[in-house]
Design an enzyme around this catalytic site. Structure first.
Site, short mmCIF file in Angstrom:
data_model
loop_
_atom_site.label_atom_id
_atom_site.label_comp_id
_atom_site.label_asym_id
_atom_site.label_seq_id
_atom_site.Cartn_x
_atom_site.Cartn_y
_atom_site.Cartn_z
N ASP A 106 -54.18 68.81 -77.25
CA ASP A 106 -55.07 67.66 -77.45
C ASP A 106 -55.14 67.33 -78.94
O ASP A 106 -54.92 68.20 -79.80
CB ASP A 106 -56.49 67.99 -76.95
N1 URA Z 1 -56.40 73.13 -72.91
C1 URA Z 1 -57.12 72.10 -73.38
O1 URA Z 1 -58.16 71.77 -72.84
N2 URA Z 1 -56.65 71.43 -74.44
C2 URA Z 1 -55.50 71.76 -75.09
O2 URA Z 1 -55.13 71.11 -76.07
C3 URA Z 1 -54.76 72.84 -74.60
C4 URA Z 1 -55.23 73.51 -73.52
#
Ligand code: URA
Length: 244
Positions: A106
């Protein structure tokens, strides 16, 4: 390896089209062993070849394997919508040869992100079937007690998911901090798992993929090539790597 013309070597390493590479070589931008080479058709054995482009040393790599310490505020996309692209953190030749991230983090997640232009390697590490463990340091908004940790290990039901999703590991680091290992790569998986136990992720950092750990000396925004040992570690279970 057989010798090949310098223009082809440069092209294979992402420095532009064959024509662009010929022009750059003729402009005197390339040197080998301290000697400028301005003949694009001069032949070299690419294996182990170090060439200098605009004063910067490059080791010939038949395939590119690298890691980035992803900072917050970057999107894992070539067409980012709201932030800069992670690809803007890599030097142009790496983008020129088409490296891709292995999965996505993310925008606000930090830590270990791998890249390659080797399709088989990308598939082997990112495929859900291989269940390569990914370990995250999770800082939650509220305390994560033993019951919540037990629930994460037993499995939680996520909206729109057919089966419960269980953490492969969950180790407490502090009152609000855990090391959480998952073997799937579902959308926002860690944030949704933490939400499923009535909490909220405040900070998320991926610290390992398989047995390969984020090196302590790789600053946010920095990248480096993977060594053969790093690639071997990727196949090892989480936590098995010698700390790099
Ligand atoms: N899980 C999440 O919620 N976000 C990420 O970036 C990676 C794993």
């Amino acid at each position: 390896m057989p010798k090949i013309p310098l223009e082809r070597i440069l092209h294979s390493q992402g420095f532009g089209s064959r024509k662009e590479c010929r022009v750059q070589i003729r402009q005197g931008r390339v040197a080998i062993a301290g000697e400028e080479v301005d003949d694009p058709f001069r032949e070299f054995d690419p294996e182990g070849l170090v060439f200098t482009f605009d004063g910067c040393d490059w080791l010939f790599q038949a395939k590119a394997y690298l890691m980035l310490n992803k900072p917050a505020g970057y999107e894992c996309s070539h067409q980012p919508k709201h932030h800069a692209s992670i690809y803007s953190l890599l030097p142009p030749p790496l983008n020129g040869r088409g490296v891709q991230s292995l999965g996505r983090l993310d925008e606000d997640t930090t830590g270990l992100l791998l890249f390659s232009d080797d399709g088989q390697f990308i598939h082997a590490i990112s495929s859900g079937k291989r269940k390569v463990p990914k370990t995250y340091r999770v800082t939650a908004k509220h305390p994560l007690d033993d019951d919540r940790i037990a629930t994460l290990l037993a499995g939680v039901q996520l909206a729109d998911e057919p089966a419960v999703v269980a953490a492969a590991g969950c180790e407490r680091l502090g009152e609000r901090e855990v090391l959480l290992t998952v073997t799937e790569g579902r959308y926002h998986q860690v944030k949704r798992m933490i939400a499923a136990v009535g909490n909220r992720v405040e900070a998320l950092c991926r610290v390992a993929v398989g047995g390969l750990q984020l090196p302590a000396d790789l600053a946010p925004g920095e990248w480096r090539w993977l060594t053969a040992a790093d690639r071997e570690c990727l196949r090892a279970p989480a936590g098995d790597a010698a700390a790099s």
